[in-house]
Design a protein around this motif. Structure first.
Motif, mmCIF file in Angstrom:
data_model
loop_
_atom_site.group_PDB
_atom_site.id
_atom_site.type_symbol
_atom_site.label_atom_id
_atom_site.label_comp_id
_atom_site.label_asym_id
_atom_site.label_seq_id
_atom_site.Cartn_x
_atom_site.Cartn_y
_atom_site.Cartn_z
ATOM 1 N N MET A 1 47.408 39.374 48.470
ATOM 2 C CA MET A 1 46.463 38.688 47.585
ATOM 3 C C MET A 1 45.816 39.676 46.607
ATOM 4 O O MET A 1 45.626 39.371 45.431
ATOM 5 N N VAL A 2 45.507 40.870 47.100
ATOM 6 C CA VAL A 2 44.852 41.863 46.239
ATOM 7 C C VAL A 2 45.788 42.281 45.104
ATOM 8 O O VAL A 2 45.355 42.510 43.974
ATOM 9 N N HIS A 3 47.087 42.357 45.406
ATOM 10 C CA HIS A 3 48.021 42.832 44.392
ATOM 11 C C HIS A 3 48.742 41.701 43.661
ATOM 12 O O HIS A 3 49.611 41.952 42.827
ATOM 13 N N ALA A 4 48.350 40.441 43.981
ATOM 14 C CA ALA A 4 48.968 39.304 43.286
ATOM 15 C C ALA A 4 48.546 39.317 41.816
ATOM 16 O O ALA A 4 47.434 39.723 41.482
ATOM 17 N N GLU A 5 49.444 38.869 40.981
ATOM 18 C CA GLU A 5 49.114 38.781 39.546
ATOM 19 C C GLU A 5 49.509 37.413 39.045
ATOM 20 O O GLU A 5 50.480 36.834 39.512
ATOM 21 N N LEU A 6 48.733 36.921 38.094
ATOM 22 C CA LEU A 6 49.092 35.659 37.461
ATOM 23 C C LEU A 6 49.068 35.913 35.966
ATOM 24 O O LEU A 6 48.016 36.253 35.419
ATOM 25 N N ASP A 7 50.212 35.794 35.349
ATOM 26 C CA ASP A 7 50.334 36.071 33.917
ATOM 27 C C ASP A 7 49.703 37.428 33.569
ATOM 28 O O ASP A 7 48.944 37.548 32.601
ATOM 29 N N GLY A 8 49.965 38.413 34.403
ATOM 30 C CA GLY A 8 49.474 39.762 34.122
ATOM 31 C C GLY A 8 48.043 40.016 34.563
ATOM 32 O O GLY A 8 47.570 41.147 34.518
ATOM 33 N N ASP A 9 47.335 38.956 35.016
ATOM 34 C CA ASP A 9 45.937 39.154 35.442
ATOM 35 C C ASP A 9 45.838 39.214 36.957
ATOM 36 O O ASP A 9 46.521 38.472 37.661
ATOM 37 N N ARG A 10 44.945 40.077 37.441
ATOM 38 C CA ARG A 10 44.637 40.106 38.873
ATOM 39 C C ARG A 10 43.566 39.056 39.163
ATOM 40 O O ARG A 10 42.886 38.578 38.262
#
Ligand code: HEM
Length: 413
Positions: free
Chosen positions: A226-235
């Protein structure tokens, strides 16, 4: 006897009455037969009990909102809000309290973590835990099933999966109970915001350092994911992560504990079904679906209307609350033949215990896996799990179907 006395119509207004809480199948069956979409003046909202309407309600994301912080729920929150700012702020990031598009953003935090394939890697560990917990109960006269098995198994599994170390797990149950009182609208508990607020604070204090540690030292656990997940380049924001970890700690064991406990009670009432499962372990999958349908851990969930619409001939107005009663839908005889019979081979079984639509339970594959392993093991090893508690009592709230205690004896084969 005057007719008014003998034929007094049952009131369906007190959803926390003894009848509604203790015997919801009878209570909601009668309501569904009399008025499947019913205006309840006391709760100040609609009570929906027919399968088709409950299903439609869950799927209608345009007209029915889950956002507890807007619409009519906002008042409850605002009344308590200034004093319990942290509780409200964290709950405001819980994915199940949000609508699209923010919900889609939050759900992408964990979307892939709980697929049947992702959780399959946990199976050997779940089998090992089930066996060691169950074996420690063998030969005892009385076992507190909730504390010693139904709670322990899911809490260890979710804590390990998330990456919460063993020494920090001690208070998870007490804190979850306190959060549950807020989330499940517990009756007669005036202090629920106070204790829920403290529980949220303590959980956040426990999880924040783990989140910060995983940012620097990622491991093979879900918090790292979860900490390293990204969505469209955003954390994701740290508070978004912490609050949804809290949600998973809470949702990840409370409900599964109730699934195991409610299942034990159902099997106790239908001993032939226990033997069927023992004889054919392949039935574990359908047996768990049947427990979910017959006496699932979540009885009902609330929504509110964003715009006026019709539901089975009744007009729902903007801002009306709507209670979707899954327990009633799952006993609707139009969809489930012999609905009040517990049949471990029932198939198809399209129950609504995990909800429907965009909020469908993300942890369902994990809950299923744990319960399948638990019931398969217990039925294989023990000829019965006999319920000893003479008068089973359930938590007095609108949402969960949760036993207050369950003592049992495991009989040797
Ligand atoms: C038998 C056990 C379980 C039952 C009956 C159950 C039931 C549900 C239901 C009915 C919903 C939909 C809520 C809504 O529509 O408002 C839900 C959502 C959710 N559940 Fe479960 N649950 C169970 C186990 C779990 C587990 C093991 C986890 C986590 C590991 C979990 C995490 C969640 C989360 C995060 C949501 C919110 C999903 C969203 O809003 O998109 N649940 N659950």
């Amino acid at each position: 006897m005057p007719e008014t006395l003998s034929a007094a119509p049952q009131s369906f207004d007190d959803l926390l009455s003894e009848a509604a809480v203790q015997t919801p199948t009878e209570f909601y069956n009668r309501l569904r037969e009399q008025e499947p979409v019913y205006w309840n003046p006391r709760w100040n909202g609609w009570i929906v009990t027919g399968y088709r309407d409950v299903m439609a309600g869950f799927r209608d994301h345009e007209r029915l909102s889950s956002d507890r912080f807007a619409g009519p729920f906002a008042k409850d929150m605002a009344d308590s809000g200034s004093r319990y700012r942290q509780l409200i702020d964290f709950m405001n990031h819980w994915m199940f309290t949000k609508d699209r598009p923010y919900h889609t953003h939050l759900r992408s935090l964990v979307n892939t973590a709980f697929t049947p394939r992702s959780v399959e890697v946990l199976r050997p560990r779940i089998q090992q835990l089930t066996a060691s917990l169950a074996e420690s109960l063998r030969g005892r006269d009385r076992v507190n099933l909730m504390a010693e098995f139904a709670f322990t198994l899911p809490v260890i599994v979710i804590a390990e999966y998330l990456g919460i170390p063993p020494e920090s797990r001690e208070n998870l149950r007490a804190w979850s109970d306190d959060l549950g009182a807020v989330v499940f609208f517990q009756g007669g508990n005036q202090d629920r915001f106070e204790t829920g607020g403290k529980a949220m604070e303590q959980l956040a204090e426990l999880i924040r350092p783990i989140v910060r540690d995983r940012a620097r030292n990622p491991r093979e656990d879900l918090i790292s994911g979860m900490v390293h997940a990204e969505l469209d380049g955003d954390r994701f924001l740290e508070d978004e992560i912490i609050s949804n970890v809290v949600l998973m700690v809470f949702a990840g064991h409370e409900t599964t504990m109730n699934l195991i406990a409610n299942g034990v009670v159902a099997f106790d009432r239908f001993p032939g079904e226990w033997q069927r499962l023992a004889d054919d372990q392949g039935l574990a999958r359908t047996a768990v679906e049947e427990v979910l349908r017959y006496d699932g851990p979540i009885r009902a969930l609330a929504r509110w209307a964003r715009e006026p619409f019709e539901l089975s001939g009744r007009r729902i107005d903007t801002n009306d609350r709507v209670l979707l009663v899954q327990h009633a839908a799952n006993h609707d005889p139009t969809f489930f033949p012999h609905a009040d019979r517990f049949d471990v081979g029932r198939w198809p079984n399209k129950h609504l215990a995990f909800g429907q639509g965009i909020h469908t339970c993300v942890g369902a594959p994990l809950a299923r896996l744990e319960a399948q392993e638990a019931f398969a093991y217990l039925a294989r090893e023990f000829s019965a799990v006999e319920v000893l508690t003479p008068d089973l009592r359930y938590s007095r709230n609108l949402v969960s179907r949760s036993l207050l205690g369950l003592e049992v004896r495991l009989h040797e084969r």
